[in-house]
Design an enzyme around this catalytic site. Structure first.
Site, mmCIF file in Angstrom:
data_model
loop_
_atom_site.group_PDB
_atom_site.id
_atom_site.type_symbol
_atom_site.label_atom_id
_atom_site.label_comp_id
_atom_site.label_asym_id
_atom_site.label_seq_id
_atom_site.Cartn_x
_atom_site.Cartn_y
_atom_site.Cartn_z
ATOM 1 N N GLY A 46 0.830 -1.195 0.000
ATOM 2 C CA GLY A 46 0.000 0.000 0.000
ATOM 3 C C GLY A 46 0.865 1.245 0.000
ATOM 4 N N GLN A 51 3.294 9.939 0.743
ATOM 5 C CA GLN A 51 4.577 9.253 0.979
ATOM 6 C C GLN A 51 5.598 9.532 -0.117
ATOM 7 O OE1 GLN A 51 2.460 5.340 1.958
ATOM 8 N NE2 GLN A 51 4.329 5.144 3.148
ATOM 9 N N CYS A 98 5.542 -0.271 7.290
ATOM 10 C CA CYS A 98 5.245 0.885 6.448
ATOM 11 C C CYS A 98 6.488 1.241 5.653
ATOM 12 C CB CYS A 98 4.847 2.071 7.336
ATOM 13 S SG CYS A 98 4.467 3.566 6.415
ATOM 14 N N LEU A 99 6.301 1.570 4.372
ATOM 15 C CA LEU A 99 7.455 1.920 3.534
ATOM 16 C C LEU A 99 8.136 3.188 4.042
ATOM 17 C CD1 LEU A 99 5.991 1.107 0.005
ATOM 18 C CD2 LEU A 99 7.617 -0.251 1.352
ATOM 19 N N HIS A 140 -4.695 1.735 7.575
ATOM 20 C CA HIS A 140 -3.314 2.213 7.700
ATOM 21 C C HIS A 140 -3.054 3.331 6.673
ATOM 22 C CE1 HIS A 140 1.226 1.450 7.917
ATOM 23 N NE2 HIS A 140 1.089 2.161 6.814
ATOM 24 N N GLU A 141 -3.482 3.098 5.426
ATOM 25 C CA GLU A 141 -3.249 4.099 4.369
ATOM 26 C C GLU A 141 -4.068 5.369 4.621
ATOM 27 O OE1 GLU A 141 -0.764 3.584 2.570
ATOM 28 O OE2 GLU A 141 -0.612 1.457 3.031
ATOM 29 N N HIS A 144 -2.390 7.850 6.739
ATOM 30 C CA HIS A 144 -1.382 8.682 6.062
ATOM 31 C C HIS A 144 -1.996 10.000 5.579
ATOM 32 C CE1 HIS A 144 2.248 6.287 5.952
ATOM 33 N NE2 HIS A 144 1.602 5.219 5.540
HETATM 34 NI NI NI Z 1 2.397 3.244 5.579
#
Ligand code: NI
Length: 174
Positions: A46, A51, A98-99, A140-141, A144
């Site tokens: 995701g 991000q 998370c990236l 989660h997304e 962000h």
């Molecule tokens: Ni994330």
């Protein structure tokens, strides 16, 4: 298409609240294509536009779950201007990563099922009921878009520990 650099905590740009998409144009198409390319390259399941430094309410998700032959199957999902509603009382704990917080994982508890209202890449409205990993990933997304990372759900002590580990790993890589 292009692979973008993914911002990492504690970059203040990750704290920005994203703004709604108003025009569904070629620029949006390019953003979404770039987000998928960046996410698959990372690799991750995701990614929110913020991000890669674009504070717009756009999310891409692909759980890439294994098909019959065991190979991951791509099932790209796009959520523009998503809104969550009717969360279940039942919660689900998942070890999230998370990236933007590379190689760090921690248990986060969230509603196990959720409904979402969103627009697709062309601007059409949709609603869906989600459960399992997809429900967790979408929540989660969504965070962000409000400038929230999964580590913000942890105790202050745990969060600082994760950030310290991240900093150490970055120094080692430098
Ligand atoms: Ni994330």
């Amino acid at each position: 298409m292009a692979i973008h650099r993914i911002l990492e905590a504690p970059d203040p740009r990750l704290k920005v609240v994203s703004t709604p998409v108003e025009t569904f144009d070629a620029e949006l198409d390019t953003l979404i294509a770039d987000m998928f390319e960046t996410m698959y390259d990372a690799p991750g399941i995701g990614l929110a536009a913020v991000q890669i430094g674009v504070p717009k309410r756009v999310l891409v998700i692909d759980l890439q779950e294994a098909g019959e032959d065991g190979e991951p199957v791509r099932k790209p999902l796009v959520f523009v201007n998503p809104e969550l509603f009717d969360p279940s009382e039942e919660l689900r704990v998942y070890s999230e990563g998370c990236l933007s917080v590379p190689d760090q994982y921690a248990d986060v508890e969230r509603p196990s099922t959720i409904h979402v209202r969103y627009r697709d890449q062309s601007g059409n409205s949709h609603e869906a009921a989600l459960d399992g990993l997809l429900a967790t990933c979408l929540q989660h997304e969504m965070d962000h878009l409000e400038g929230i990372l999964f580590i913000d759900h942890l105790s202050r002590m745990k969060r600082e520990m994760v950030l310290k580990k991240l900093e150490k790993a970055r120094r080692r890589a430098a």
